[in-house]
Design a protein around this motif. Structure first.
Motif, short mmCIF file in Angstrom:
data_model
loop_
_atom_site.label_atom_id
_atom_site.label_comp_id
_atom_site.label_asym_id
_atom_site.label_seq_id
_atom_site.Cartn_x
_atom_site.Cartn_y
_atom_site.Cartn_z
N SER A 49 0.81 -1.23 0.00
CA SER A 49 0.00 0.00 0.00
C SER A 49 0.84 1.27 0.00
N SER A 51 3.39 4.25 -1.29
CA SER A 51 3.67 4.95 -2.53
C SER A 51 5.12 4.71 -2.91
N ASP A 127 -3.14 -3.19 -7.81
CA ASP A 127 -3.85 -2.09 -7.13
C ASP A 127 -4.67 -1.37 -8.20
N ALA A 129 -7.06 0.75 -7.80
CA ALA A 129 -7.33 2.17 -7.48
C ALA A 129 -6.25 3.08 -8.04
N HIS A 130 -5.00 2.67 -7.95
CA HIS A 130 -3.89 3.50 -8.42
C HIS A 130 -3.35 3.03 -9.76
N THR A 132 -1.60 0.18 -10.60
CA THR A 132 -0.20 -0.27 -10.52
C THR A 132 -0.16 -1.78 -10.25
#
Length: 453
Positions: A49, A51, A127, A129-130, A132
């Motif tokens: 999770s 960055s 992921d 949502a992002h 990636t």
């Protein structure tokens, strides 16, 4: 046999033992892989999770700081969904984005890849949502060392179990064959003439039929040897008297001065030789019949006998034998009469043996019937058997001697010459054909020969 059974059992049990050992190793190895994958998932969770700056800070600080050398290094790579590499941790191997799982419905998936000559376990995380893909890698050095340790831990007990298996199989085979060893001990301790049955108690069921047949063979051998000994004793005993008498008459003839006295002595010597020859023929015939009786053949095997006839007319056979004795009956002043049915009375029999039996029964009746007497012969049949009844008008046999007729050298009248073998031969022939010889004494001797159809 022991070595053969041991090799056979080991040949069967060894693949089973190897299969169980291999199955145990594969099962343990699968458990190790599951544990290793679960540990990687737990260790990788904090990084999934983060960055890119967070990953860079966390991993670079972990590399620069002191850490346990026993802990395998962790590598992280992150791509965009279009495959552009956004982050790669220090000392991470070159993992291609194309190796990601094809099934994107699963957020986390792990598998094993080979990179730079080393196996790595990779955890892929999508992921959405992002947008990636994150790959967390760890070398499988620790897992392989653990697998080798488990393999060694399984090999040593397996080898010990295999060696124990060999010893147990040999012990079990030796223990199982102890009854055979006991049987061998019984046989080895026997004298040459000991033909008593072997003790079959306690032997396995598979061996019991073999011992049963061996005991049956021993019984047949014992009977054969007994018959041989009895034949030798009977022959030596019965031949001694006529031969001694013949020798004495020859000596008388040699020393005789008168021609008439010499002729009488020679006639007596000839009569003695005839009696010895007849006795020898009867003993040999009885020995042959006893041999067939000792073989234990049932009626179904009679067809293999030489001369066996499945259909033999008993009435015609009786006529032939009575015709051959006709001259002797005329000389003895004895009347022969025959009563036979109109139809043939047929049985399955060996004709030469049956003629021998009839000849002895008829000859015995003729011998013991006084002058002016008669011998009545009757042939009859029923649904199951054919009967030949020979009734003479002689003195008969005392009641206490009647049960002995048909035995060797048994005679009802010891004042008459004879060996006592004629009725014994007839009884043996009847027994060989599945029949019997019966005796009754009422106004003479009544002999009944029964033959099954």
């Amino acid at each position: 046999m022991r070595d053969r059974l041991t090799r056979l059992l080991l040949a069967v049990l060894t693949p089973i033992w190897l299969g169980m050992a291999l199955t145990s190793y594969v099962s343990v190895l699968r458990e190790v892989d599951e544990i290793d994958a679960r540990q990687l998932h737990e260790v990788a969770q904090p990084y999934l999770s983060m960055s890119v700056p967070g990953l860079q800070k966390a991993l670079e600080s972990a590399v620069s700081s002191d850490h346990d050398d026993d802990e395998p290094p962790l590598s992280v790579l992150r791509w965009g969904t279009d495959g552009d590499l956004r982050y790669r941790s220090p000392m991470a191997p070159g993992l291609a984005f194309a190796l990601r799982p094809d099934n994107e419905d699963s957020e986390d998936a792990s598998h094993t890849v080979q990179l730079q000559g080393e196996h790595w376990r990779v955890l892929w995380h999508l992921d959405r949502a992002h947008g990636t893909w994150t790959a967390v890698l760890r070398p499988m050095t620790e897992r392989n060392e653990l697998a080798r340790g488990l393999a060694l831990g399984l090999i040593l007990p397996s080898l010990a179990t295999g060696l124990a298996l060999v010893w147990v199989v040999r012990w079990a085979v030796r223990r199982g064959l102890m009854p055979l060893k006991e049987v061998g001990r019984q046989v080895s301790q026997r004298q040459g003439q000991d033909l008593s049955p072997i003790d079959a108690s306690g032997v396995p069921r598979e061996v019991a039929p073999l011992l049963k047949e061996i005991n049956a063979l021993l019984a047949r051998l014992d009977r054969a040897l007994s018959l041989e000994r009895q034949f030798t004793a009977d022959a030596s005993h019965e031949l001694r008297t006529p031969l001694a008498a013949t020798l004495a008459q020859i000596e008388v003839a040699q020393g005789a001065v008168d021609a008439g006295q010499r002729d009488v002595a020679l006639r007596q010597a000839r009569a003695g030789l005839v009696r010895a020859s007849t006795l020898t023929d009867q003993l040999l015939a009885l020995a042959r019949l006893d041999h067939h009786l000792d073989a234990g053949l049932d009626r179904s095997s009679h067809a293999a006998w030489p001369g066996w006839q499945p259909v033999l007319d008993v009435s015609e056979l009786v006529r032939v034998e009575m015709a051959e004795l006709a001259l002797s009956s005329v000389k003895a002043d004895v009347a022969f009469s025959l009563d036979v049915p109109q139809q043939s009375c047929c049985v399955a029999a060996q004709p030469e043996w049956l003629r021998l039996a009839l000849r002895n029964v008829l000859g015995n009746a003729l011998k013991f019937t006084p002058q002016g007497g008669q011998v009545q012969v009757t042939v009859s049949e029923s649904a199951e058997q054919v009967n030949v009844v020979v009734q003479d008008s002689g003195p008969g046999v005392p009641a206490d001697l009647l049960p002995q007729l048909g035995r060797r050298f048994a005679r009802g009248d010891h004042t008459r010459s004879g060996s006592g073998l004629g009725l014994s031969i007839a009884a043996r022939v009847a027994e060989l054909h599945g029949g019997a010889l019966h005796f009754e004494s009422d106004q003479g001797l009544k002999v009944t020969l029964t033959l099954p159809k």
